[in-house]
Design a protein around this motif. Structure first.
Motif, PDB file in Angstrom:
ATOM      1  N   ASP A 142      -0.917  10.144   3.880  1.00 21.21           N
ATOM      2  CA  ASP A 142      -1.810   9.863   5.018  1.00 21.21           C
ATOM      3  C   ASP A 142      -2.035  11.081   5.916  1.00 21.21           C
TER       4      ASP A 142
ATOM      5  N   ASP B 279       9.272   5.460  -0.491  1.00 24.82           N
ATOM      6  CA  ASP B 279       7.852   5.150  -0.694  1.00 24.82           C
ATOM      7  C   ASP B 279       7.106   5.102   0.638  1.00 24.82           C
TER       8      ASP B 279
ATOM      9  N   THR C 190       0.838  -1.211   0.000  1.00 20.98           N
ATOM     10  CA  THR C 190       0.000   0.000   0.000  1.00 20.98           C
ATOM     11  C   THR C 190       0.866   1.252   0.000  1.00 20.98           C
ATOM     12  N   TRP C 191       2.114   1.152   0.487  1.00 21.57           N
ATOM     13  CA  TRP C 191       3.035   2.298   0.421  1.00 21.57           C
ATOM     14  C   TRP C 191       3.232   2.735  -1.019  1.00 21.57           C
TER      15      TRP C 191
ATOM     16  N   LYS D  83       0.065   4.472  -2.470  1.00 19.45           N
ATOM     17  CA  LYS D  83      -0.082   5.819  -1.913  1.00 19.45           C
ATOM     18  C   LYS D  83       0.988   6.767  -2.441  1.00 19.45           C
ATOM     19  N   ALA D  84       2.212   6.274  -2.598  1.00 20.02           N
ATOM     20  CA  ALA D  84       3.313   7.123  -3.067  1.00 20.02           C
ATOM     21  C   ALA D  84       3.031   7.686  -4.453  1.00 20.02           C
TER      22      ALA D  84
ATOM     23  N   SER E 297       4.118   7.654   1.512  1.00 22.51           N
ATOM     24  CA  SER E 297       2.788   7.184   1.921  1.00 22.51           C
ATOM     25  C   SER E 297       2.354   7.863   3.214  1.00 22.51           C
TER      26      SER E 297
END
Length: 170
Positions: free
Chosen positions: A128, A120, A86-87, A90-91, A124
């Motif tokens: 967030d 990354d 997920t990093w 999101k990155a 992320s």
């Protein structure tokens, strides 16, 4: 659940799953819950990239194929390598100027370019809602940073923090 060499879509929606891939090209959707995908080979054999909300994992040796991952929280490799994909997703949402800020922070604190997973992860965190100042504080207490600056004495820590954040007095 274990995939096969035929290359099939494996879908899980309501549970915490460990999906073990076989050869072939698979689409793995972890759905709800905390899901991980396990590859038998070492991480050095794989290329990981992002396409929209999907993470693409390609085995460059050809043994485990190319997989498309959705809603997966952890990728594990045979050599013990692991990360949260997920990093990466999101990155991709972060603008170039914010990436430059992160690269400058790496240079200021560690005197090096960032590693891909590290930048990354921090990207992320920015997505967030974490601020650069909060990241700088977190960054400074990382073992690598502490080791790099311990021998410089106590006065270097506030100076490097100010340099990274460009908050020095004129």
């Amino acid at each position: 659940m274990t995939g096969s060499s035929a290359g099939v879509g494996l879908f899980r929606f309501e549970w915490n799953d460990n999906l073990r891939v076989g050869g072939g090209n698979d689409t793995l959707d972890g759905g709800a819950g905390s899901d991980e995908v396990t590859y038998l080979q070492a991480s050095k054999h794989f290329t990981v990239s992002v396409a929209g909300e999907s993470v693409i994992v390609q085995d460059r040796s050809g043994v485990e194929g190319t997989d498309t991952l959705l809603s997966v929280n952890q990728i594990l490799f045979g050599d013990g390598g692991a990360f949260d994909p997920t990093w990466l997703v999101k990155a991709t949402q972060l603008d170039q100027a914010r990436f430059v800020d992160l690269f400058e922070m790496y240079a200021a604190y560690l005197n090096r370019a960032p590693d891909a997973l590290g930048v990354d992860y921090w990207a992320s965190r920015l997505v967030d809602g974490m601020t650069l100042q909060q990241i700088a504080k977190s960054f400074f207490v990382q073992p690598e940073t502490m080791e790099a600056y311990l021998f410089h004495g106590r006065e270097w820590a506030p100076l490097s923090f100010d340099i990274a954040l460009d908050t020095r007095e004129p």
